[in-house]
Design an enzyme around this catalytic site. Structure first.
Site, mmCIF file in Angstrom:
data_model
loop_
_atom_site.group_PDB
_atom_site.id
_atom_site.type_symbol
_atom_site.label_atom_id
_atom_site.label_comp_id
_atom_site.label_asym_id
_atom_site.label_seq_id
_atom_site.Cartn_x
_atom_site.Cartn_y
_atom_site.Cartn_z
ATOM 1 N N ASP A 67 0.833 -1.207 0.000
ATOM 2 C CA ASP A 67 0.000 0.000 0.000
ATOM 3 C C ASP A 67 0.869 1.259 0.000
ATOM 4 O O ASP A 67 0.348 2.374 -0.054
ATOM 5 C CB ASP A 67 -0.960 -0.004 1.179
ATOM 6 C CG ASP A 67 -0.244 -0.054 2.519
ATOM 7 O OD1 ASP A 67 -0.933 -0.047 3.545
ATOM 8 O OD2 ASP A 67 1.011 -0.126 2.542
ATOM 9 N N LYS A 82 -1.127 -9.562 2.960
ATOM 10 C CA LYS A 82 -0.372 -9.072 4.118
ATOM 11 C C LYS A 82 -1.208 -8.034 4.844
ATOM 12 O O LYS A 82 -1.878 -7.211 4.195
ATOM 13 C CB LYS A 82 0.965 -8.456 3.686
ATOM 14 C CG LYS A 82 1.807 -7.927 4.857
ATOM 15 C CD LYS A 82 3.123 -7.350 4.403
ATOM 16 C CE LYS A 82 2.992 -5.967 3.813
ATOM 17 N NZ LYS A 82 2.637 -4.950 4.821
ATOM 18 N N GLU A 93 9.537 -4.375 10.418
ATOM 19 C CA GLU A 93 9.962 -3.097 9.847
ATOM 20 C C GLU A 93 10.526 -2.163 10.915
ATOM 21 O O GLU A 93 9.936 -1.973 11.971
ATOM 22 C CB GLU A 93 8.798 -2.407 9.130
ATOM 23 C CG GLU A 93 9.206 -1.094 8.472
ATOM 24 C CD GLU A 93 8.163 -0.534 7.528
ATOM 25 O OE1 GLU A 93 7.144 -1.214 7.317
ATOM 26 O OE2 GLU A 93 8.362 0.576 7.004
#
Length: 814
Positions: free
Chosen positions: A134, A203, A272
């Site tokens: 995204d 995801k 992340e």
């Protein structure tokens, strides 16, 4: 998708289960009630031998030592998931491929892509995974964040990416607001992304708070990748784009999130912007892979944004991103150059323009002059510029034609029967086709690199024992048997060996390091002298056509192999094509292509081999069974051979066949000639029909088939049906019509290849088509013609086809 998700659980718990016992539990799902009754004794019998079978599998780890590294090496020697040569680098990656890399300790590569072009480029690079993130809201739409991205946008971009990706495993992002509101919305939108977007997995961001949503999605059979650490969709609640997990409490919270996601059913987790140590500790605490972005190199893999790593943005580069290119500078300068050339009329030049015949242009200009009041209209200047374009394009075309012209084939005395080679009209015609063995387009840079490596792997020129120049042999197909025969033929330096394959990694490894050949005891030998290539036309670059083309591909690739063989041997009318493939009908298909379609005179021979082999890894092959190889030719007349003065053509065919048989024997492959072609082929079919499909369905090595009375009885029934077909067709087999002798013959092959896992089983494990239709399928087809009972062959064939078509491949061996 449900089955794939369940399969992950099978792999996850594999070490606590017997491969044979687990596999047998699946048999009832394949058989109907009548077939269950037939296989039930086998099921019970092998179940009773459960412990013995486990010991057999565990003992394999002791061949190269008892430490962990040596056990892993032995595992690779006994099982291979290499890409089939006919699929090559185009093989679609599945979740099982991702899990295999993770279990083998090989880092997983992943990069984002948002449209057809970027997807095509990433896929072409060989990337394991593509993420349709995204983040497209920022890099494609210019938004300040990702929260504005909608489901419609994600579906649109996922579709575009899937059109460009043929082999990478593609994951689609669930956008903000598509799963947080309710479990129902989460499942519905996940299904939409799979169904409409076409991706392989989804995801979503969030830790243990998303447990129920992830579990519900996984329960539908959809593969899920989790995402913790910095979660861009909710970055404002985290204080912005900041490092996460940098304190003890934050790190413990991330670990809890990771374990919760694993328990919910995620098969992988993105970490992340997490400290290296935290990410490494989390990775070691999980049994599923972690994909890091700004999380150090202790994770199971890495992911970067396409635009970041290629340097498409010059204003900002994240700390964790390495720029592998600075394309923004190149693009900026290229656009400025274009603008300047347009303004200076340097573009388009004559080479980028089209001309017009003067006979058409001149009257057209006359009419324009008559219809215009512009006194500055200059007919001569237009005619001049048109002529300039015409002349430059003509010169360019001539230059291209000169570059494309192939060097003429020169005559050299290199054939097995020492006859002078002359280029035939067919090969010159076939040159135009440029038939290649690859099923995908190979770049010139790749081929050049491979050809440069070939030069480093060529042995000094040697001669055969009788002093003549060694023959040129090309092996078409680089699977287990193709690799084994190539290695054996090159090992003694008595033949000039080429191998043509579409498997890029295999070809590169062979050209760079040679072929590693492991004998049945595990001893390694490095074989130099094999010239491996992706492009079959490279074999002809020296102007010499091969003396023999050896075809060793799966039955469903026979047509492509035939086209390649026709191109390669067409310049040598004395050359032959030999097939050692399994099943019935391969030689006939090769003859149809070479002799009928292409109009060549080259003979097509047929043979059988009972050697066993597996490809360990790119550039490595292991011989798992030692057997005999028999050669025959349909052009040999048995009665003429037995006569006191056989005709010259028969003598020449016999001598040529013997010449190659001698080469095989000198190379360490036991070989002989048979005058009964049909009996030779059907004898191999009988053996294959009894061994391959049964080992494939039960998931065991060849040798384990003889350890149980029930599996032995089913083998005998398959053999009896095959013998009845041979009798009806008046085919004479070495053991006649005696089923007991036939079983002894097959059992001897099983013992000689006891450690081997049949090619049919390996095909099922890779999710690839098997050759069961050309083996048991032929027995069924011929048997039904004669109204014979072939029920056992039909049953085992349908079981294999059922496994191939509906069941995901099982990883049966440790």
């Amino acid at each position: 998708m449900i089955k794939i998700n369940k399969q992950l659980k099978i792999i996850k718990n594999f070490k606590n289960n017997s491969p044979i016992y687990s596999n047998l539990n699946n048999i009832n799902n394949i058989l109907n009630k009548n077939e269950n009754k037939l296989l039930l004794p086998i099921y019970n019998g092998l179940n009773n031998n459960y412990n013995n079978n486990n010991k057999l599998l565990n003992n394999k780890n002791e061949l190269f030592g008892k430490n962990k590294q040596q056990q892993q090496q032995q595992q690779r020697l006994n099982y291979s998931t290499h890409v089939k040569e006919d699929i090559g680098e185009n093989k679609k990656k599945t979740v099982l491929d991702i899990m295999k890399k993770y279990k083998d300790g090989i880092p997983i590569s992943m990069v984002t892509a948002y449209d057809f072009t970027s997807s095509m480029m990433v896929d072409k690079s060989g990337m394991d995974m593509i993420l349709v993130g995204d983040s497209l809201g920022m890099v494609m739409n210019g938004e300040s964040g990702t929260t504005s991205v909608t489901m419609d946008q994600m579906v649109y971009h996922c579709k575009s990416v899937m059109r460009g990706s043929k082999r990478s495993f593609v994951v689609g992002d669930m956008p903000f607001g598509s799963y947080e509101t309710s479990t129902k919305d989460a499942v519905s939108n996940a299904i939409r992304l799979i169904k409409e977007g076409g991706v392989d997995a989804i995801k979503l961001e969030g830790g243990k708070k998303q447990f129920q949503n992830i579990k519900a999605i996984c329960d539908t059979g959809i593969l899920v990748v989790g995402h913790i650490g910095l979660t861009p969709q909710t970055s404002t609640s985290l204080g912005g784009f900041k490092l996460q997990g940098k304190t003890e409490q934050e790190a413990l919270s991330l670990l809890e999130d990771a374990k919760s996601l694993q328990e919910a059913g995620c098969f992988a987790i993105v970490l992340e912007m997490v400290p290296h140590a935290t990410a490494m500790a989390i990775t070691k605490s999980l049994s599923i892979p972690t994909i890091g972005i700004g999380a150090g190199n202790g994770t199971s893999g890495q992911v970067l944004v396409y635009h970041d790593l290629l340097g498409l943005y010059s204003d900002f580069v994240p700390k964790f991103c390495k720029q592998y290119a600075t394309l923004s500078e190149n693009i900026d300068q290229s656009l400025k150059n274009y603008k300047n050339e347009v303004e200076s009329r340097d573009f388009p030049s004559p080479t980028h323009s089209f001309s017009m015949k003067e006979s058409e242009l001149s009257p057209f200009l006359d009419k324009v002059i008559n219809s215009t009041s512009n006194s500055l209209f200059d007919k001569s200047s237009i005619l001049s510029s048109n002529k300039n374009i015409l002349n430059q394009n003509k010169a360019l075309k001539q230059q291209q034609q000169q570059q494309e012209q192939s060097p003429s084939i020169t005559s050299k005395n290199t054939s097995m029967n020492s006859t002078t080679l002359q280029p035939s009209p067919q090969i010159l015609e076939n040159e135009k086709d440029k038939i290649k063995t690859t099923t995908t387009t190979t770049t010139s840079a790749t081929i050049k690199s491979i050809n440069d490596e070939i030069k480093n792997n060529i042995l000094p020129n040697k001669t055969t024992l009788n002093g003549s120049k060694r023959p040129k042999i090309v092996v078409i197909g680089a699977g287990a048997m193709g690799s084994l025969f190539s290695a054996k033929l090159a090992s003694k330096g008595i033949a000039d060996v080429w191998m043509v394959s579409a498997w890029k990694e295999h070809v590169e490894c062979i050209n760079k390091n040679g072929m590693k050949l492991f004998n049945p005891e595990g001893k390694e030998e490095n074989i130099k002298g094999i010239r491996a290539t992706l492009d079959g036309m490279e074999v002809l670059k020296d102007g010499i056509s091969p003396d023999l083309a050896l075809v060793l591909v799966k039955s469903n690739s026979t047509k492509q192999a035939g086209l390649t063989a026709a191109t390669l041997v067409g310049g040598n009318p004395n050359a032959a094509v030999l097939t050692l493939q399994n099943g019935i009908g391969n030689r006939e298909e090769l003859e149809s292509i070479i002799n009928v379609d292409k109009g060549l005179k080259n003979h097509v021979w047929q043979g059988v081999t009972s050697n066993g082999a597996i490809v360990v890894s790119p550039g490595s092959v292991k011989q798992t069974g030692v057997g005999s190889t028999f050669l025959s030719s349909p052009y040999l007349n048995k009665q003429q051979l037995l006569s006191q003065f056989p005709p010259p053509s028969t003598r020449e065919e016999s001598l040529a066949l013997k010449a190659f048989s001698d080469i095989l024997n000198e190379s360490g492959i036991s070989s002989d000639i048979s005058n009964d072609l049909e009996g030779l082929v059907w004898n191999k079919v009988v053996a294959n029909a009894a061994i391959n499909p049964l080992s494939a369905v039960l998931g065991v090595s060849n040798g384990q088939l003889l350890e149980n009375e029930y599996s032995k009885n089913l083998m005998k029934k398959i053999i009896i049906e095959a013998l009845s077909v041979c009798k009806a067709k008046n085919i004479t087999l070495p053991y006649g019509e005696d089923s007991d002798e036939a079983f002894k013959y097959v059992a001897d092959i099983v013992l000689k290849t006891s450690a081997n896992y049949s090619s049919m089983l390996q095909d099922i494990l890779r999710g690839q088509p098997t050759e069961v239709n050309s083996i048991n399928g032929v027995i069924v087809k011929e048997g039904e013609k004669f109204d014979l009972n072939v029920s056992h062959n039909k049953m085992i064939m349908e079981m294999v086809l059922s496994r191939t078509k509906t069941n995901p491949p099982l990883r049966l061996f440790n």
